[in-house]
Scaffold this active site. Structure first.
Site, PDB file in Angstrom:
ATOM      1  N   GLU A 274       8.198  56.319  67.410  1.00 50.05           N
ATOM      2  CA  GLU A 274       9.442  56.753  67.449  1.00 50.05           C
ATOM      3  C   GLU A 274      10.482  56.015  66.204  1.00 50.05           C
ATOM      4  O   GLU A 274      10.572  54.927  66.059  1.00 50.05           O
ATOM      5  CB  GLU A 274      10.535  56.278  68.858  1.00 50.05           C
ATOM      6  CG  GLU A 274       9.639  56.707  69.782  1.00 50.05           C
ATOM      7  CD  GLU A 274       9.773  58.205  69.906  1.00 50.05           C
ATOM      8  OE1 GLU A 274      10.843  58.797  69.129  1.00 50.05           O
ATOM      9  OE2 GLU A 274       9.096  58.792  70.635  1.00 50.05           O
ATOM     10  N   CYS A 308      18.959  55.834  66.268  1.00 49.94           N
ATOM     11  CA  CYS A 308      17.964  56.590  65.600  1.00 49.94           C
ATOM     12  C   CYS A 308      18.533  58.209  65.609  1.00 49.94           C
ATOM     13  O   CYS A 308      18.208  58.666  64.290  1.00 49.94           O
ATOM     14  CB  CYS A 308      16.604  56.320  66.055  1.00 49.94           C
ATOM     15  SG  CYS A 308      16.463  56.841  67.795  1.00 49.94           S
TER      16      CYS A 308
HETATM   17  P1  NAD Z   1      11.737  47.759  61.043  1.00 47.19           P
HETATM   18  O1  NAD Z   1      10.607  48.884  60.845  1.00 47.19           O
HETATM   19  O2  NAD Z   1      12.009  47.096  59.960  1.00 47.19           O
HETATM   20  O3  NAD Z   1      11.545  46.874  62.528  1.00 47.19           O
HETATM   21  C1  NAD Z   1      11.322  47.568  63.592  1.00 47.19           C
HETATM   22  C2  NAD Z   1      10.675  46.727  64.576  1.00 47.19           C
HETATM   23  O4  NAD Z   1       9.484  46.505  64.255  1.00 47.19           O
HETATM   24  C3  NAD Z   1      11.405  45.278  64.550  1.00 47.19           C
HETATM   25  O5  NAD Z   1      11.629  44.859  66.043  1.00 47.19           O
HETATM   26  C4  NAD Z   1      10.256  44.277  63.808  1.00 47.19           C
HETATM   27  O6  NAD Z   1       9.999  43.107  64.193  1.00 47.19           O
HETATM   28  C5  NAD Z   1       9.011  45.142  64.041  1.00 47.19           C
HETATM   29  N1  NAD Z   1       8.214  44.969  63.062  1.00 47.19           N
HETATM   30  C6  NAD Z   1       8.377  44.774  61.541  1.00 47.19           C
HETATM   31  N2  NAD Z   1       6.861  44.797  60.992  1.00 47.19           N
HETATM   32  C7  NAD Z   1       6.082  44.995  62.028  1.00 47.19           C
HETATM   33  C8  NAD Z   1       4.740  44.954  62.011  1.00 47.19           C
HETATM   34  N3  NAD Z   1       4.003  44.775  60.956  1.00 47.19           N
HETATM   35  N4  NAD Z   1       3.949  45.125  63.177  1.00 47.19           N
HETATM   36  C9  NAD Z   1       4.625  45.364  64.397  1.00 47.19           C
HETATM   37  N5  NAD Z   1       5.972  45.091  64.454  1.00 47.19           N
HETATM   38  C10 NAD Z   1       6.499  45.009  63.260  1.00 47.19           C
HETATM   39  O7  NAD Z   1      13.090  48.695  61.405  1.00 47.19           O
HETATM   40  P2  NAD Z   1      14.427  48.273  61.376  1.00 47.19           P
HETATM   41  O8  NAD Z   1      15.228  48.224  60.054  1.00 47.19           O
HETATM   42  O9  NAD Z   1      14.440  46.701  62.107  1.00 47.19           O
HETATM   43  O10 NAD Z   1      14.997  49.109  62.477  1.00 47.19           O
HETATM   44  C11 NAD Z   1      15.636  50.397  62.320  1.00 47.19           C
HETATM   45  C12 NAD Z   1      14.746  51.453  62.165  1.00 47.19           C
HETATM   46  O11 NAD Z   1      14.244  51.978  63.566  1.00 47.19           O
HETATM   47  C13 NAD Z   1      15.344  52.817  61.601  1.00 47.19           C
HETATM   48  O12 NAD Z   1      14.735  53.365  60.759  1.00 47.19           O
HETATM   49  C14 NAD Z   1      15.593  53.475  62.997  1.00 47.19           C
HETATM   50  O13 NAD Z   1      15.726  54.835  62.752  1.00 47.19           O
HETATM   51  C15 NAD Z   1      14.546  53.060  63.651  1.00 47.19           C
HETATM   52  N6  NAD Z   1      14.696  53.352  65.367  1.00 47.19           N
HETATM   53  C16 NAD Z   1      13.923  54.574  65.736  1.00 47.19           C
HETATM   54  C17 NAD Z   1      14.165  54.860  67.031  1.00 47.19           C
HETATM   55  C18 NAD Z   1      13.558  56.169  67.514  1.00 47.19           C
HETATM   56  O14 NAD Z   1      13.728  56.182  68.692  1.00 47.19           O
HETATM   57  N7  NAD Z   1      12.932  57.128  66.791  1.00 47.19           N
HETATM   58  C19 NAD Z   1      15.075  53.994  67.662  1.00 47.19           C
HETATM   59  C20 NAD Z   1      15.670  52.935  67.162  1.00 47.19           C
HETATM   60  C21 NAD Z   1      15.359  52.602  65.876  1.00 47.19           C
END
Ligand code: NAD
Length: 537
Positions: A274, A308
């Site tokens: 997601e 999101c």
């Molecule tokens: P991000 O991708 O940097 O981090 C998201 C999560 O992934 C964090 O908890 C982080 O600790 C974890 N993460 C980072 N690198 C990882 C790896 N290599 N392996 C496993 N986990 C890892 O994103 P962000 O900037 O913190 O969050 C915002 C983004 O998330 C936005 O793009 C938003 O649209 C998206 N988002 C999408 C949804 C959805 O349902 N589509 C919901 C919430 C947020």
């Protein structure tokens, strides 16, 4: 510092908290108790949970090591077979109890959500509603989605096919920070109901809420061992969780999602991703402009735009554009911002200094390339370290970063179109495809436009909540917004392996003794024609 809670009493009323002036702090006793629900190591450097409300330290959170992740998987693997052996109806019981517990404990959950995320109480309440809705839906419908189904066999009556659904095993869930309650547990719930165990890594920024929710899941009667929690950053602990999973559930940015998908592909395991969005709202020339403007405020500025499915592109029919903005802009100007643990505010803080920087950079870049600020456009350090005003920009063009990139903040770009076809083309002119909103008084027109928009959810005369909260229907992203769906049948069946067990009766596929093969082939061809005529698929 004002101690919001004693170590032993968690169910403090909101009223008591409203009276507590900042700086806020979670009592050491409560933080320690919550942290005990995760597998952590004294050797790992603790994480300082800071509240965006004030920038003050909330609690110090122990962290997990890779060994903790391994122990979590062993425990989950040991607990899972006995759980899978129970019927889906039996497994579903904890969900209805959790539904009640979440509603009953909403005040303390709302406090934790607000303290960790900085969002307003009403936006935090969306999360309570979401969790209760997911619990109710899957408790009632989940067993049906998982039930063994009879399917038409190859030879009617003689081939009896059954479709079964087996759990994957242990599902690894990496949850983001933006919806501390909802995002942390709602993906784990259908995974558990499907007969899996789960290893959950909530984001450190939202771990206190997640851990309290996990305590409620325990209280609701989920057997021990099935829901393991580890704490740590994404690249090490989050990655270690996904590397060991039988199925991956990841929510976050598209950039990280791509890495997660590649790693899952290498291991040939399934993944549900997601990811981000750059979501459009189209207001047609026959729309209820007051209703659209009121909804736009929610759809753009809930959780300070860190949602999101939040709207970041406002596409206005040129005939009503000025009139709409004449209603909408004053509404935004009057929004009340603040860090209080109370119901009065319309928008809270961004989560962190990094998010504030990203939002500031996007707006400054747009303005430097000629965008006009219709409202907002400033950080508000007087309210808290990461506050930013709800911002509407006009005159956004292609060379501006925010034209196509997700801001993930309270910033929206206005565009004008001459009609529906142009609106659809503009809505679809994005690598993302998560959510869209269409406003028109003509429902058939709204559905028609919605059908042409390449997004996983389209809300007609709503911003995001209608489609999101319709838990019986799928929700997720097209294009770069993800793979897989939450909610509905897909939201639970993805956590299963489907299996076809077919029993063959009678002569079956063998050519009966004494029948020449050519005669048999003719008879079979007639049989195929009869099946077609009888509409047997
Ligand atoms: P991000 O991708 O940097 O981090 C998201 C999560 O992934 C964090 O908890 C982080 O600790 C974890 N993460 C980072 N690198 C990882 C790896 N290599 N392996 C496993 N986990 C890892 O994103 P962000 O900037 O913190 O969050 C915002 C983004 O998330 C936005 O793009 C938003 O649209 C998206 N988002 C999408 C949804 C959805 O349902 N589509 C919901 C919430 C947020």
């Amino acid at each position: 510092m004002t101690d919001l809670r004693s170590a032993d009493t968690v169910a403090t009323t909101a009223t008591a908290l409203e009276a507590s002036p900042p700086p806020y702090v979670i009592s050491g006793g409560l933080a320690a108790r919550l942290a005990r629900r995760a597998l952590t190591s004294p050797g790992a450097v603790a994480y300082d949970c800071v509240t965006p409300m004030t920038g003050g330290l909330l609690a110090s959170l122990p962290q997990s090591t890779i060994e903790n992740v391994e122990v979590a998987y062993r425990a989950a693997q040991a607990a899972q077979p006995r759980w899978a052996a129970r019927s889906p109806h039996e497994r579903a019981r904890f969900l209805l109890r959790l539904h009640d517990l979440v509603l009953q404990h909403q005040d303390e959950l709302l406090d934790l959500i607000q303290l960790e995320s900085g969002k307003t109480r009403r936006h935090a309440f969306d999360e309570v509603l979401d969790v209760a809705g997911v619990c109710r839906h899957y408790a009632r419908k989940g067993p049906g989605y998982l039930a063994t189904k009879r399917r038409l066999g190859a030879i009617p009556l003689l081939s009896q096919a059954r479709e079964l659904r087996h759990p994957k095993g242990v599902v690894g869930v990496v949850a983001p920070w933006n919806y501390p309650l909802s995002m942390s547990i709602t993906d784990a719930l259908p995974a558990l109901l499907a007969g899996n165990a789960v290893v959950l890594r909530p984001d450190n920024k939202s771990a206190l809420t997640a851990l309290r929710a996990v305590e409620l899941i325990d209280q609701a009667g989920l057997p021990e061992g099935l829901l393991q929690v580890v704490l740590g950053d994404g690249p090490t602990v989050g990655n270690a969780v996904l590397e060991r999973a039988d199925y991956v559930m990841f929510t976050g940015s598209t950039a990280t999602g791509r890495k997660v998908a590649a790693a899952a592909g290498e291991r040939l395991i399934g993944a549900s991703l997601e990811l981000g969005g750059k979501n459009p709202m189209y207001v047609a020339d026959d729309a209820d402009l007051e209703g659209a403007a009121e909804c736009a405020m929610r759809a753009m500025f809930s959780s300070a735009g860190q949602l999101c499915i939040s709207i970041e592109r406002l596409i206005l029919h040129e005939k009503i554009a000025d009139e709409f903005l004449g209603i909408f802009i004053p509404m935004v100007q009057q929004m009340k911002l603040g860090p209080e643990l109370s119901w009065g505010n319309d928008m809270g803080s961004l989560i962190s200094a990094e998010q504030l920087q990203r939002v500031t950079d996007h707006v400054e870049d747009a303005v430097s390339h000629g965008a006009k600020v219709l409202v907002g456009g400033r950080a508000r350090p007087d309210l808290g370290p990461s506050f930013y005003e709800p911002t509407v920009l006009d005159g956004v063009t292609e060379e501006m970063t925010l034209c196509r990139q997700e801001t993930f903040g309270p910033v929206v770009a206005v565009r004008r179109v001459a009609g529906d076809a142009e609106a659809v083309a503009m809505a679809n002119d994005s690598e993302y495809g998560l959510n869209a909103s269409v406003w028109t008084r003509d429902t058939a027109r709204g559905r028609g436009i919605g059908n042409q928009i390449r997004c996983g959810t389209v809300n007609v005369n709503e911003g995001y909540a209608a489609a999101w909260a319709s838990n019986g229907a799928p929700m997720g992203g097209m294009g770069q917004s993800g793979i897989g769906r939450r909610h509905g049948a897909e939201g639970i069946q993805k956590y299963t392996e489907s299996q076809n067990v077919t029993v063959q009766y009678g002569p079956g596929f063998a050519i009966p003794k004494g029948v020449p093969p050519k005669t048999w082939a003719r008879a079979m061809s007639v049989g195929m024609k009869l099946m077609k005529a009888g509409r047997l698929s």
